[in-house]
Design a protein around this motif. Structure first.
Motif, short mmCIF file in Angstrom:
data_model
loop_
_atom_site.label_atom_id
_atom_site.label_comp_id
_atom_site.label_asym_id
_atom_site.label_seq_id
_atom_site.Cartn_x
_atom_site.Cartn_y
_atom_site.Cartn_z
N PRO A 1 0.82 -1.21 0.00
CA PRO A 1 0.00 0.00 0.00
C PRO A 1 0.86 1.26 0.00
O PRO A 1 2.00 1.25 0.44
CB PRO A 1 -0.79 -0.11 1.30
N VAL A 2 0.27 2.36 -0.48
CA VAL A 2 0.92 3.67 -0.50
C VAL A 2 0.21 4.54 0.52
O VAL A 2 -1.01 4.59 0.55
CB VAL A 2 0.83 4.29 -1.91
N LYS A 3 0.98 5.20 1.36
CA LYS A 3 0.42 6.07 2.41
C LYS A 3 0.70 7.53 2.04
O LYS A 3 1.75 7.85 1.51
CB LYS A 3 1.05 5.75 3.75
N TRP A 4 -0.27 8.41 2.36
CA TRP A 4 -0.12 9.85 2.15
C TRP A 4 -0.60 10.57 3.38
O TRP A 4 -1.70 10.29 3.88
CB TRP A 4 -0.88 10.28 0.90
N ASN A 5 0.18 11.53 3.86
CA ASN A 5 -0.15 12.25 5.09
C ASN A 5 -0.97 13.51 4.87
O ASN A 5 -1.23 14.25 5.81
CB ASN A 5 1.13 12.59 5.86
N GLY A 6 -1.39 13.79 3.66
CA GLY A 6 -2.23 14.96 3.38
C GLY A 6 -1.45 16.24 3.18
O GLY A 6 -2.02 17.32 3.20
N ARG A 7 -0.15 16.14 2.97
CA ARG A 7 0.67 17.32 2.75
C ARG A 7 1.10 17.40 1.28
O ARG A 7 1.25 16.39 0.62
CB ARG A 7 1.91 17.28 3.65
N ASN A 8 1.31 18.64 0.83
CA ASN A 8 1.73 18.83 -0.56
C ASN A 8 3.25 18.78 -0.67
O ASN A 8 3.94 18.44 0.30
CB ASN A 8 1.16 20.14 -1.11
#
Length: 118
Positions: free
Chosen positions: A76-83
């Protein structure tokens, strides 16, 4: 002679479509709606792309501007909501473009929508 050329052309067309080998129909992004201050967004494909060597995730805002692009070796790929500058993105609708590639030329691509809400 013309009939032979048409048969060869059809054969090439069918064999080129077989290169889309990754099954991305189970691709999912969760949780939705996504609150970056509480959790990370996970993009996962439970089945169908276990042999992938390259996963590229591009996240765009509703205007089509690139927010962030990540390249990893597997799900899976995780994203922390930052640009790209490290700031939290604004609430709204975002589009995730997922591309999966392998060394032998097989690939798959899918777009999914997510809602970011604080």
């Amino acid at each position: 002679m013309k009939l032979t050329n048409r048969i060869i052309f059809i054969f090439i067309l069918i064999s080129s479509q077989a290169a889309y080998a990754f099954d991305l129909k189970n691709l999912a992004a969760y949780p939705v709606p996504f609150n970056p201050q509480k959790k990370t967004l996970t993009v996962d494909n439970p089945a169908g792309s276990l042999g992938a060597h390259k996963v590229i995730i591009s996240i765009y805002d509703i205007n089509g501007d690139l927010v962030i692009k990540k390249s990893l070796s597997a799900f899976p790929v995780k994203w922390n909501g930052r640009n790209n500058t490290g700031r939290y993105v604004k609430p709204g609708l975002y589009i995730i473009k997922v591309e999966v590639d392998d060394d032998d030329g097989t690939y798959g691509k899918k777009m999914i929508r997510i809602l970011i809400d604080y």
